[in-house]
Each structure stands twice: as structure tokens, then as C-alpha cells.
Scaffold this active site. Structure first.
Site, PDB file in Angstrom:
ATOM      1  N   GLU A 176      -6.218  -9.999   7.027  1.00 46.03           N
ATOM      2  CA  GLU A 176      -5.982 -11.277   7.747  1.00 46.03           C
ATOM      3  C   GLU A 176      -6.933 -11.965   8.233  1.00 46.03           C
ATOM      4  O   GLU A 176      -7.911 -11.561   8.834  1.00 46.03           O
ATOM      5  CB  GLU A 176      -4.693 -10.789   8.707  1.00 46.03           C
ATOM      6  CG  GLU A 176      -3.554 -10.024   8.231  1.00 46.03           C
ATOM      7  CD  GLU A 176      -2.463  -9.355   9.074  1.00 46.03           C
ATOM      8  OE1 GLU A 176      -2.516  -9.579  10.331  1.00 46.03           O
ATOM      9  OE2 GLU A 176      -2.107  -8.480   8.706  1.00 46.03           O
TER      10      GLU A 176
ATOM     11  N   GLY B  21      -7.716  -1.443  14.522  1.00 45.93           N
ATOM     12  CA  GLY B  21      -6.253  -1.719  14.772  1.00 45.93           C
ATOM     13  C   GLY B  21      -5.760  -2.528  13.682  1.00 45.93           C
ATOM     14  O   GLY B  21      -6.283  -2.410  12.328  1.00 45.93           O
TER      15      GLY B  21
ATOM     16  N   CYS C 216      -2.935  -2.227   8.956  1.00 50.31           N
ATOM     17  CA  CYS C 216      -3.302  -1.374   7.976  1.00 50.31           C
ATOM     18  C   CYS C 216      -4.094  -0.170   8.255  1.00 50.31           C
ATOM     19  O   CYS C 216      -3.580   1.115   7.947  1.00 50.31           O
ATOM     20  CB  CYS C 216      -4.043  -2.271   6.894  1.00 50.31           C
ATOM     21  SG  CYS C 216      -3.156  -3.457   6.061  1.00 50.31           S
TER      22      CYS C 216
ATOM     23  N   THR D  61       0.641  -1.141   0.006  1.00 51.04           N
ATOM     24  CA  THR D  61      -0.037  -0.009  -0.078  1.00 51.04           C
ATOM     25  C   THR D  61       1.045   1.290   0.123  1.00 51.04           C
ATOM     26  O   THR D  61       1.587   1.516   0.941  1.00 51.04           O
ATOM     27  CB  THR D  61      -0.926   0.043   1.083  1.00 51.04           C
ATOM     28  OG1 THR D  61      -1.603  -1.403   1.247  1.00 51.04           O
ATOM     29  CG2 THR D  61      -1.844   1.242   1.133  1.00 51.04           C
TER      30      THR D  61
HETATM   31  P1  NAD Z   1       5.215  -7.770   6.779  1.00 51.59           P
HETATM   32  O1  NAD Z   1       5.843  -6.920   7.619  1.00 51.59           O
HETATM   33  O2  NAD Z   1       4.249  -8.830   7.006  1.00 51.59           O
HETATM   34  O3  NAD Z   1       5.809  -8.239   5.496  1.00 51.59           O
HETATM   35  C1  NAD Z   1       6.959  -7.466   4.713  1.00 51.59           C
HETATM   36  C2  NAD Z   1       8.108  -8.307   4.438  1.00 51.59           C
HETATM   37  O4  NAD Z   1       9.026  -7.623   3.426  1.00 51.59           O
HETATM   38  C3  NAD Z   1       8.851  -8.828   5.669  1.00 51.59           C
HETATM   39  O5  NAD Z   1       8.880 -10.170   5.594  1.00 51.59           O
HETATM   40  C4  NAD Z   1      10.413  -7.999   5.534  1.00 51.59           C
HETATM   41  O6  NAD Z   1      11.575  -8.956   5.969  1.00 51.59           O
HETATM   42  C5  NAD Z   1      10.174  -7.945   3.926  1.00 51.59           C
HETATM   43  N1  NAD Z   1      11.224  -6.982   3.558  1.00 51.59           N
HETATM   44  C6  NAD Z   1      11.534  -5.781   3.682  1.00 51.59           C
HETATM   45  N2  NAD Z   1      12.330  -5.242   3.028  1.00 51.59           N
HETATM   46  C7  NAD Z   1      12.906  -6.122   2.289  1.00 51.59           C
HETATM   47  C8  NAD Z   1      13.985  -6.115   1.170  1.00 51.59           C
HETATM   48  N3  NAD Z   1      14.696  -4.950   0.971  1.00 51.59           N
HETATM   49  N4  NAD Z   1      13.870  -7.076   0.464  1.00 51.59           N
HETATM   50  C9  NAD Z   1      13.106  -8.158   0.816  1.00 51.59           C
HETATM   51  N5  NAD Z   1      12.313  -8.434   1.629  1.00 51.59           N
HETATM   52  C10 NAD Z   1      12.129  -7.213   2.367  1.00 51.59           C
HETATM   53  O7  NAD Z   1       4.054  -6.729   5.750  1.00 51.59           O
HETATM   54  P2  NAD Z   1       2.578  -6.971   5.361  1.00 51.59           P
HETATM   55  O8  NAD Z   1       1.605  -7.052   6.483  1.00 51.59           O
HETATM   56  O9  NAD Z   1       2.612  -8.176   4.426  1.00 51.59           O
HETATM   57  O10 NAD Z   1       2.372  -5.736   4.282  1.00 51.59           O
HETATM   58  C11 NAD Z   1       3.109  -5.595   3.141  1.00 51.59           C
HETATM   59  C12 NAD Z   1       2.175  -4.551   2.576  1.00 51.59           C
HETATM   60  O11 NAD Z   1       1.115  -4.681   1.961  1.00 51.59           O
HETATM   61  C13 NAD Z   1       2.334  -2.995   3.162  1.00 51.59           C
HETATM   62  O12 NAD Z   1       2.303  -1.966   2.445  1.00 51.59           O
HETATM   63  C14 NAD Z   1       0.832  -3.440   3.769  1.00 51.59           C
HETATM   64  O13 NAD Z   1       0.159  -1.978   3.979  1.00 51.59           O
HETATM   65  C15 NAD Z   1       0.050  -3.986   2.478  1.00 51.59           C
HETATM   66  N6  NAD Z   1      -1.250  -4.650   2.969  1.00 51.59           N
HETATM   67  C16 NAD Z   1      -1.191  -5.335   4.150  1.00 51.59           C
HETATM   68  C17 NAD Z   1      -2.314  -6.067   4.308  1.00 51.59           C
HETATM   69  C18 NAD Z   1      -2.330  -6.844   5.800  1.00 51.59           C
HETATM   70  O14 NAD Z   1      -3.460  -7.370   5.932  1.00 51.59           O
HETATM   71  N7  NAD Z   1      -1.188  -7.233   6.323  1.00 51.59           N
HETATM   72  C19 NAD Z   1      -3.699  -6.162   3.633  1.00 51.59           C
HETATM   73  C20 NAD Z   1      -3.412  -5.443   2.382  1.00 51.59           C
HETATM   74  C21 NAD Z   1      -2.316  -4.770   2.046  1.00 51.59           C
END
Ligand code: NAD
Length: 435
Positions: free
Chosen positions: A155, A260, A263, A121
Site C-alpha cells: 500500500e 503493522g 498483512c 493471501t
Molecule cells: P480489503 O478488505 O481492502 O478488500 C476486500 C474486499 O472484498 C472488500 O471490498 C469486501 O467488500 C470484498 N468482499 C468480501 N466478500 C465478498 C464477496 N463475497 N463478494 C464480493 N466482494 C467481497 O482487503 P485487501 O487489503 O485488498 O486484501 C485482500 C487480500 O489480499 C487479502 O488476502 C490480503 O491478505 C491480500 N493482500 C493484501 C495486500 C495489501 O497491502 N492490502 C497486499 C498483498 C496481499
């Protein structure tokens, strides 16, 4: 199709596993070597229902792999997804350092035409920045496209949400990338999933606008809950009466301790800051954030009142720590804020969560005891507080609970119980928006 997904967290891992389920060859990349080692052992680094079986099936079929080697993964891929975190920065804006870092690394590994897609996002304009970063850091001249494909999964039901989404949003600047992205999502055409194809910046705004609107519904119903308590109305009936109007819809009208997770809090703040940068005052989003911030104090006041006006010397049995059921995610969890608030104001807390205990208990907190189950958590407690609506709390053996508690007091911050039934069983029962 060969795909690389960079960032193997909640979104990246689910995205990678689901695209491999569609028959693609997917390599999930992460710079967290421990996470990749865990996945290679066949263990899941996160809790998400159904994910272990999906991953196992596709790894066995040779369609899903895990690596720390970004270059190798990018070189073989036609489509590279960026799915790294975009946490809140100190100024409230989205911290895009991980996204920019990956864009640089992808540029340096580019060996042929690829579509680089942001699934993280990100604020409006990030696609343009990614294009510039890649353009500046290419080692060899190769054509590439930048696209946006925001993720809407929740999630706890992430796989179902990915495989059966309400819609897919694809933001592209050229026909080639649009055709590749549509091809990737072709399996969803069979279930007639609407695909919204826009330019990149519009796709970026759709994601933030969606989350801001959902957060608005939550803050709205929480304010209605406060009003219902004062005038003697029942917020559940209000929500149902409103929600059956198809213009409003029934979802996200559940009152409680506020939204919470990883996101809504950061995304509402990020869109607000983005708009401020463009001299656009988002008054509604601003109010939504303020209302939500007040929910913790409102919840603590409710618990304090149930305890007779003081936390001193009182023990609270706190059920649920995650921000919602069916996840182990504690990021910005209202339950954790309530836990901190309770001990900060002098109470002792006996906490239990069905999934998140190993993560929560990594942080030692004074006056907090992490328990083995819900009954241990309420033993000797002056009040039972439901902070997260895990299903197993809905069917508590209330006779047993009353038998082990010091006082028969329940504060139901998720409205999982029927007030009359609880009062008939001898509990002093309070909840949200129901008199
Ligand atoms: P997360 O923290 O669970 O995962 C992110 C991953 O990226 C981590 O495993 C981290 O080690 C890895 N990472 C960071 N820098 C890196 C690099 N340089 N090279 C390789 N890997 C790297 O995050 P998430 O919850 O999966 O969210 C990811 C994105 O998706 C965010 O922008 C979030 O807003 C969006 N999003 C999340 C959800 C949700 O429900 N969690 C839903 C929709 C969108």
C-alpha cells in the site's frame, strides 16, 4: 482478455485497474454496494497515490467497470480473480469464509471453462479446497482450472509495485491455465520481470514465507535497536553496514514501533498456526511475533520516560496514525495502538494524520482530539511523538513547533530527525536505537 476481479479492496481495485491498463477488459465485483456506487461516481473508496487517474483513464476507455453482479461478471470472464479479505480468525488462523463464499458463487455462475485464481493471501491447501468447492457447486458440468497468483504490492506504492514487480508468482496445476496466466502478464516480459511458475501449494507458501521473512527483518532490527541504545551504538549505521552486504539487503532494516497493517500481523500468525496444524514448530516466526508485540510497550515506555515518568495530566501531540505513510489504512496500525496505550495510561492525545483523519475520527475516543494539522496537534503538548513517517513531518517548522508546545520534547519513533540537530534546536529528543 476478459477478467473478473471479485473483491474491490486495496488489492482487487489495484489489480483490476492495472490489468485494464494492460488492455484487458476488467469487471471489478464487490458485495459492498456503497463501495461500488462510490467507484461508479468516479470517486476512490481508498487512498492510493495515482489510483484515481488510472481508474478514470481505463473507465473512460471502456476497459474497466464496477458491479455488484458477480454472476454477470463471471459469465463474461475467462479469468476470475478472488481478491477478497482473509482476515485473522479468532484462533489466529486465516478466516477463509469470504474466499469460500466467492468460490461457491463462482461455481454457480460457471457457464464455460475459466481459470479461477486466488490473489488473496491464503494458507497452503486453499487451492485444493477451492477446487473441491467449485466441483461440488457447479450447476452445469464445465471444466475449470484453479490457480494461485499471490500479490506482493505494498500500500502506498501499489500501482508501481503491480506494474513493475520484482517477480510474478503463478501457481498452476495444468498447462492451459499456465499459458493463460503467462499471457495475462505478458506486458511485464518487456521489462524482463521474472515469472516463477510453480504448483498451487508452492505459490501459496511463497507468499506467507515472503511476508514472514520481511517481518523477521523488522523484528530483528528492532532488537538490534534495543541493543544499540544500551551499548551506545547507532542502529542506522548498523543497518547500513549490514544491508550493503548483498546477501542481507538494505530494505526492511528500519527500526520503529513494529510492523503493522493488514498483512504482516495476520500472515505471520496464520503461517504459525498452519505449521502447528502440521506439527512443524516455526520458532523464528513465533519469536518475530513476540518481539513485534513488545514494541508498543517499548514505545510507550520511551514516551513515558520523555515525559518525566508519568502520563498523568500530560498531553501528547501524536503525528501519524496509519501503519505507514501514503495510505489511509489503519488496520493493525502501531500508531493507533500507541494512541490507545497513551489514553489508557492517563495521557490526553492531540492526533493528526495527513490522510486518515476522516476514518480515524469516526471512532470517538475519550481524551483524544483529532486535529486539523500537525501544528494544532502539538499546540500546548508536553511531547511531540512521531508515530508514522509521513514526508510532511520531516520538514516541520521546528521553531514554530517549539513556540507552540508546552515543553520542547520530541519522541521520534521513526527516526526521521537528526538527533544532534534537534538537540541543538533546544529539544529533549529521543529516538530508536540511536544514543
Ligand atoms: P480489503 O478488505 O481492502 O478488500 C476486500 C474486499 O472484498 C472488500 O471490498 C469486501 O467488500 C470484498 N468482499 C468480501 N466478500 C465478498 C464477496 N463475497 N463478494 C464480493 N466482494 C467481497 O482487503 P485487501 O487489503 O485488498 O486484501 C485482500 C487480500 O489480499 C487479502 O488476502 C490480503 O491478505 C491480500 N493482500 C493484501 C495486500 C495489501 O497491502 N492490502 C497486499 C498483498 C496481499
Amino acid at each position: 482478455m476478459n477478467i473478473a476481479v471479485v473483491g474491490t479492496g486495496y488489492v482487487g481495485l489495484v489489480t483490476g485497474a492495472c490489468f485494464s491498463e494492460f488492455g484487458n477488459h476488467v469487471v471489478c465485483v464487490d458485495n459492498d454496494a456503497e463501495k461500488i456506487a462510490t467507484l461508479k461516481r468516479g470517486e476512490m473508496p481508498i487512498y492510493e497515490p495515482g489510483l484515481d487517474a488510472l481508474v478514470e483513464r481505463n473507465v473512460k476507455a471502456g476497459r474497466l467497470m464496477f458491479t455488484t453482479d458477480l454472476t454477470g461478471a463471471v459469465e463474461r470472464a475467462l479469468v476470475v480473480f478472488i481478491a477478497v479479505g482473509t482476515p485473522q480468525g479468532n484462533d489466529g488462523r486465516a478466516d477463509l469464509s469470504f474466499v469460500h463464499e466467492v468460490a461457491r458463487a463462482v461455481a454457480e455462475s460457471l457457464n464455460a471453462y475459466k481459470v479461477v485464481v486466488t490473489k488473496s493471501t491464503v494458507p497452503a491447501g486453499t487451492g485444493t479446497t477451492i477446487r473441491e468447492i467449485i466441483g461440488k457447486n457447479l450447476k452445469e458440468p464445465h471444466a475449470f482450472s484453479v490457480a494461485s497468483n499471490p500479490e506482493f504490492l505494498r500500500e502506498g506504492s501499489a500501482i508501481e509495485d503491480f506494474l513493475r514487480p520484482n517477480r510474478v508468482v503463478i501457481g498452476c496445476e495444468d498447462e492451459t491455465a499456465a499459458a493463460i496466466m503467462k499471457d495475462l502478464y505478458r506486458p511485464l516480459y518487456l521489462i524482463e520481470t521474472p515469472v516463477v511458475v510453480t504448483d498451487v501449494v508452492t505459490a501459496e507458501v511463497i507468499k506467507y514465507a515472503s511476508n514472514a521473512f520481511l517481518a523477521t527483518k523488522i523484528s530483528f532490527i528492532n532488537e538490534m535497536a534495543d541493543l544499540c541504545e544500551k551499548v551506545g551504538a547507532d542502529v542506522h549505521d548498523v543497518a547500513r553496514g549490514m544491508g550493503l552486504d548483498q546477501r542481507i539487503g538494505r530494505k526492511f532494516l528500519h527500526p520503529g514501533p513494529g510492523y503493522g497493517g493488514s498483512c504482516f500481523p495476520k500472515d505471520t500468525r496464520a503461517i504459525l498456526e498452519l505449521a502447528r496444524d502440521h506439527d512443524v514448530p516455526l520458532k523464528i516466526v513465533s519469536a518475530v511475533i513476540d518481539v513485534n508485540a513488545g514494541r508498543i510497550a517499548t514505545s510507550l515506555a520511551k514516551i513515558k520516560a520523555a515525559l518525566g515518568g508519568s502520563f498523568t495530566g500530560k498531553t501528547v501531540g501524536l503525528l501519524g496514525l496509519t501503519f505507514k505513510p501514503n495510505t489511509d489504512d489503519l488496520r493493525e496500525s502501531p500508531a493507533m495502538a500507541i494512541l490507545d496505550g497513551l489514553v489508557g495510561q492517563g495521557a490526553k492525545v492531540q492526533a493528526y494524520d495527513p490522510i486518515a483523519m476522516p476514518i480515524a475520527s469516526q471512532t470517538a475516543r475519550e481524551n483524544v482530539r483529532y486535529c486539523d494539522d500537525e501544528y494544532q496537534a502539538v499546540t500546548g503538548a508536553d511531547a511531540l511523538v512521531v508515530a508514522t513517517e509521513w514526508n510532511q513531518f520531516r520538514a516541520l517548522d521546528v521553531e514554530r513547533v517549539r513556540g507552540v508546545m508546552k515543553a520542547a520534547v520530541i519522541v521520534d519513533l521513526r527516526n526521521v530527525y537528526e538527533p544532534d540537530a534537534m538537540r541543538a534546536k533546544g529539544f529533549a529528543y529521543s529516538c530508536v536505537g540511536r544514543s
